[in-house]
Design a protein around this motif. Structure first.
Motif, PDB file in Angstrom:
ATOM      1  N   PRO A  55      -6.355  -0.670  -4.413  1.00  0.00           N
ATOM      2  CA  PRO A  55      -5.821  -0.256  -5.791  1.00  0.00           C
ATOM      3  C   PRO A  55      -5.513  -1.790  -6.332  1.00  0.00           C
ATOM      4  O   PRO A  55      -4.822  -2.468  -5.908  1.00  0.00           O
ATOM      5  CB  PRO A  55      -4.464   0.622  -5.751  1.00  0.00           C
ATOM      6  CG  PRO A  55      -4.938   1.297  -4.328  1.00  0.00           C
ATOM      7  CD  PRO A  55      -5.578   0.089  -3.411  1.00  0.00           C
ATOM      8  N   ARG A  56      -5.522  -1.744  -7.802  1.00  0.00           N
ATOM      9  CA  ARG A  56      -5.489  -2.965  -8.814  1.00  0.00           C
ATOM     10  C   ARG A  56      -3.933  -3.541  -8.737  1.00  0.00           C
ATOM     11  O   ARG A  56      -3.634  -4.666  -8.471  1.00  0.00           O
ATOM     12  CB  ARG A  56      -5.956  -2.740 -10.073  1.00  0.00           C
ATOM     13  CG  ARG A  56      -7.252  -2.465 -10.126  1.00  0.00           C
ATOM     14  CD  ARG A  56      -7.664  -2.243 -11.636  1.00  0.00           C
ATOM     15  NE  ARG A  56      -7.340  -0.927 -12.024  1.00  0.00           N
ATOM     16  CZ  ARG A  56      -7.700  -0.563 -13.265  1.00  0.00           C
ATOM     17  NH1 ARG A  56      -8.092  -1.087 -14.144  1.00  0.00           N
ATOM     18  NH2 ARG A  56      -7.178   0.576 -13.421  1.00  0.00           N
ATOM     19  N   SER A  57      -3.067  -2.417  -8.367  1.00  0.00           N
ATOM     20  CA  SER A  57      -1.672  -3.034  -8.302  1.00  0.00           C
ATOM     21  C   SER A  57      -1.092  -3.508  -6.771  1.00  0.00           C
ATOM     22  O   SER A  57      -0.225  -4.016  -6.905  1.00  0.00           O
ATOM     23  CB  SER A  57      -0.842  -1.756  -8.884  1.00  0.00           C
ATOM     24  OG  SER A  57      -0.670  -0.556  -7.867  1.00  0.00           O
ATOM     25  N   VAL A  58      -1.890  -3.101  -5.855  1.00  0.00           N
ATOM     26  CA  VAL A  58      -1.530  -3.470  -4.914  1.00  0.00           C
ATOM     27  C   VAL A  58      -1.696  -5.173  -4.267  1.00  0.00           C
ATOM     28  O   VAL A  58      -0.519  -5.651  -3.903  1.00  0.00           O
ATOM     29  CB  VAL A  58      -2.296  -3.031  -3.456  1.00  0.00           C
ATOM     30  CG1 VAL A  58      -2.018  -3.618  -2.262  1.00  0.00           C
ATOM     31  CG2 VAL A  58      -2.098  -1.400  -3.358  1.00  0.00           C
ATOM     32  N   ALA A  76     -11.276   0.318  -0.417  1.00  0.00           N
ATOM     33  CA  ALA A  76     -10.463   0.692  -1.730  1.00  0.00           C
ATOM     34  C   ALA A  76      -8.950  -0.027  -1.805  1.00  0.00           C
ATOM     35  O   ALA A  76      -8.410   0.333  -0.954  1.00  0.00           O
ATOM     36  CB  ALA A  76     -10.371   2.063  -1.817  1.00  0.00           C
ATOM     37  N   PHE A 100       0.718  -1.129   0.027  1.00  0.00           N
ATOM     38  CA  PHE A 100       0.243  -0.028  -0.007  1.00  0.00           C
ATOM     39  C   PHE A 100       0.937   1.227   0.057  1.00  0.00           C
ATOM     40  O   PHE A 100       0.771   2.223  -0.728  1.00  0.00           O
ATOM     41  CB  PHE A 100      -1.062   0.083   1.198  1.00  0.00           C
ATOM     42  CG  PHE A 100      -2.211  -0.955   1.259  1.00  0.00           C
ATOM     43  CD1 PHE A 100      -3.359  -0.309   0.540  1.00  0.00           C
ATOM     44  CD2 PHE A 100      -2.316  -2.009   1.622  1.00  0.00           C
ATOM     45  CE1 PHE A 100      -4.519  -0.915   0.141  1.00  0.00           C
ATOM     46  CE2 PHE A 100      -3.541  -2.810   1.368  1.00  0.00           C
ATOM     47  CZ  PHE A 100      -4.586  -2.176   0.570  1.00  0.00           C
ATOM     48  N   ARG A 140       2.379   1.915  -3.429  1.00  0.00           N
ATOM     49  CA  ARG A 140       1.358   2.036  -4.558  1.00  0.00           C
ATOM     50  C   ARG A 140       0.858   3.533  -4.143  1.00  0.00           C
ATOM     51  O   ARG A 140       0.688   4.392  -5.211  1.00  0.00           O
ATOM     52  CB  ARG A 140       0.133   1.220  -4.374  1.00  0.00           C
ATOM     53  CG  ARG A 140      -1.035   1.646  -5.223  1.00  0.00           C
ATOM     54  CD  ARG A 140      -0.704   1.825  -6.697  1.00  0.00           C
ATOM     55  NE  ARG A 140      -1.868   2.197  -7.620  1.00  0.00           N
ATOM     56  CZ  ARG A 140      -2.274   3.536  -7.642  1.00  0.00           C
ATOM     57  NH1 ARG A 140      -1.623   4.549  -6.955  1.00  0.00           N
ATOM     58  NH2 ARG A 140      -3.284   3.602  -8.168  1.00  0.00           N
ATOM     59  N   LEU A 141       0.521   3.901  -3.062  1.00  0.00           N
ATOM     60  CA  LEU A 141      -0.010   5.348  -2.561  1.00  0.00           C
ATOM     61  C   LEU A 141       0.998   6.244  -2.451  1.00  0.00           C
ATOM     62  O   LEU A 141       0.841   7.622  -2.471  1.00  0.00           O
ATOM     63  CB  LEU A 141      -0.662   5.243  -1.427  1.00  0.00           C
ATOM     64  CG  LEU A 141      -2.009   4.110  -1.352  1.00  0.00           C
ATOM     65  CD1 LEU A 141      -2.620   4.133  -0.068  1.00  0.00           C
ATOM     66  CD2 LEU A 141      -3.128   4.764  -2.285  1.00  0.00           C
TER      67      LEU A 141
END
Length: 643
Positions: free
Chosen positions: A107-110, A105, A33, A36-37
């Motif tokens: 994210p798709r890449s997580v 939520a 996470f 990604r964030l």
């Protein structure tokens, strides 16, 4: 500290593994996470924390279900890492599902980043532990180079890496294209660079692991390995592995028969099988080195009955137990009978042959050690001459179809009593072959047998292991050599080929110089010869002098015009024979001289009997030399061995 961890109970180790995975998975989720964030530090909210916590619980439960925690870390296989991949993939899917379920939520890449990090942490931790555990053990293991980069070599490498004795450090290949390649993470060297490989890798031992179809010239290979002065050993043959007799990591000393300089004799199995299948076969001297191997090979041809005749109780017990085990395991359904007896007792031989309706006799019973027979003349003649005569007469009386005598190259122009007695035994069978035609008599003559009782090879090996010296009688002494299985195959082949009175001999190639054989064994066991040029060597060769009755070289033929046979490597000697009447007279005189324990008379008769006996030393019989004035000719002291 680490050793204390290794000594913990299995349950404690599993709990530690679970806790380590919980921490690793939690960190992987947080890192995925955060990456990604792009938030450092990233602080999850309660919903995200719930999803992550449930994902970790699900993943650990799945690892338990898949058996990951039952695997011993130091012996982890590829299957265990496959389990980690499956578990991590399912964990990533669980993260997606839980995020959707709790409306968090994600994210798709997580999940992708998480799966990669989770695999690195979970699998990497186990790999690290395995490397740390294996490294100290590896330091205590002997460094070896595997000669042979084929399937056999790879199997050996994998087996040794799991073992506790040897640490493979390199492969030797016979394909120059493999040079500097990697097999199982080990470097590969071409055979021409083997000396460099031994020095660079600090190898302490070479292990031969040659594929059956490799086409490698083993004798040429051993000539390359000999100067290295590194111990050379080998692994079991593929036939032994397939039969389940050996394991790939059953390392054994090099078979010295590889140094004989010729291909082994191949028997005509169809002809041999035809002469043995469904028959009743008797082997005299069944507990000896040749006799026991004869029994093993005869058993494979499935005779109806196999009779083991032996005067040594312990030897008979051993071979019977071994043959019964083979018979049961391979379901050969052969009736095996072990009988104690002396071949010099004709009535015992006749009773045995009649009781079991014997069709074929292989006569291996003999005293064959030259110095011992030289020191025990009467016993040598009684066993070798009268034992053969009485067993042969019993065979005739019982209607035996074939009688095969195991003879020796020392019967050719003999210089000792053993050789002369064996030549006399040949003459007896030749005379019996002329006297009648119902029983087919044949003889097979060969040289020294590697590995037999009294053979120089096991003697040299023991002397080298004991630190030397290696004793050789004379620097110029030479001998013909063959293996025990070869000798036994030749005997079986001759037994099926004989028509009556033939003496078969083997084309054994060039004779071997005994001192050269000793040097090869020293070098191939990783040691140096100690001599004037190398006073700091390991093993000294000492020349003890020829023993009574011993000669520098042996021959296989008396005449120079051998006749060929249907087998390309087996010849038939053209030897002088005596008519039975003349032989009978000689045997009567031998009987009287033996009953009187008159060694001089026995030796004189051996010379007169056209055996070509020329003693190389004076009378050496121990009793005769120490008590020649004792009179034992009184009839009351005569022991009749014919009874």
């Amino acid at each position: 500290m680490f050793q204390k961890f290794l000594n913990l109970p299995r349950l404690h180790k599993r709990l530690i593994s679970v806790m380590a995975d919980v921490i690793a998975l939690s960190f992987a989720l947080w890192a995925s996470f955060a990456l990604r964030l792009d938030q450092w530090p990233w602080v999850p909210n309660l919903d995200t924390l719930l999803v992550c916590g449930l994902t970790v619980v699900f993943t650990v439960a799945l690892f338990v279900r898949l058996g990951l925690y039952r695997a011993v870390v130091r012996y982890l296989s590829d299957k265990a890492f496959g389990t980690v991949v499956l578990g991590v993939a399912c964990s990533a899917l669980a993260l997606i599902f839980l995020g959707f379920w709790f409306e968090v939520a994600v994210p798709r890449s997580v999940p992708v980043i998480y799966a990669a990090l989770a695999f690195i942490f979970v699998a990497g931790s186990r790999m690290s532990i395995r490397m740390i555990v294996s490294r100290p053990r590896r330091h205590n293991k002997e460094r070896v180079i595997i000669v042979g980069a084929g399937e056999t070599g790879l199997q050996l490498c994998q087996a040794l890496q799991q073992g506790t004795e040897f640490h493979p450090v390199a492969f030797i290949s016979f394909n120059s294209g493999n040079h500097k390649a990697l097999i199982n993470d080990l470097p590969v060297y071409d055979i021409d660079y083997i000396e460099t490989a031994v020095e660079l890798r600090r190898a302490e031992r070479l292990l031969l692991a040659l594929d059956a179809d490799s086409g490698v010239d083993r004798r040429r290979l051993l000539r390359q390995l000999e100067p290295l002065s590194v111990p050379v050993q080998t692994v079991p043959s593929m036939s032994e592995l397939v039969a389940g007799q050996k394991r790939i990591n059953d390392i054994r000393d090099l078979e010295i028969e590889d140094l004989l300089g010729r291909d082994p004799v191949r028997p005509d199995n169809a002809q041999v099988a035809e002469s043995l299948y469904g028959k009743s076969v008797l082997v005299t001297g069944a507990g000896g080195s040749i006799g026991s191997e004869l029994c093993r090979q005869i058993l494979q041809h499935r005779p109806r009955v196999l009779v083991l005749f032996e005067q040594c109780e312990f030897s008979l017990y051993n071979i019977e137990r071994e043959l019964q085990a083979i018979n049961e395991i391979e379901c050969l359904d052969v009736k095996i009978h072990a009988l104690l007896g002396n071949v010099a007792h004709r009535r015992r031989c006749e009773a045995v042959m009649k009781a079991f309706e014997v069709n074929t006799v292989y006569h291996a019973a003999a005293y064959k050690h030259v110095p011992l027979v030289e020191h025990n003349v009467i016993e040598g003649v009684q066993n070798n001459v009268f034992g053969t005569w009485h067993a042969a007469e019993a065979a005739i009386a019982c209607g035996v179809e074939r009688f095969v005598l195991i003879s020796t190259d020392k019967a050719v122009r003999p210089t000792n009593v053993m050789g002369a007695s064996k030549r006399m035994a040949e003459l007896v069978l030749q005379g019996l072959a002329q006297r009648q035609s119902d029983t087919v008599f044949s003889m097979v003559r060969f040289g020294n047998v590697l590995g037999s009782s009294g053979s120089v090879v096991p003697l040299f090996r023991d002397q080298i292991r004991d630190g030397g010296p290696v004793t050789v009688t004379h620097p110029d002494i030479i001998r013909y050599f063959m293996t025990i299985p070869e000798a036994s195959q030749l005997v079986l082949q001759a037994g099926s080929m004989g028509q009556g009175g033939e003496v078969f001999v083997l084309d054994m190639g060039e004779p071997v110089k005994i001192v050269d054989l000793a040097r090869k064994m020293i070098h191939l066991m990783g040691l140096d010869e100690k001599d004037e040029n190398n006073p700091d060597g390991d093993i000294e060769i000492v020349f003890s002098g020829l023993r009574p009755g011993e000669k520098l070289y042996e021959e296989l033929l008396i005449g120079d015009d051998p006749q060929g046979t249907a087998h390309p490597r087996i010849m038939m000697a053209r030897e002088v024979s005596l008519p039975w009447r003349e032989l009978e007279a000689f045997l009567a005189e031998f009987t009287q001289a033996s009953h009187n324990f008159d060694c001089d008379a026995v030796v004189t008769l051996l010379k007169k009997a056209k055996t070509a006996y020329t003693p190389s030393s004076d009378m050496a019989d121990l009793v005769w030399c120490h008590g020649a004035d004792i009179d034992v000719s009184d009839s009351s002291k005569v022991v009749h061995l014919n009874s």
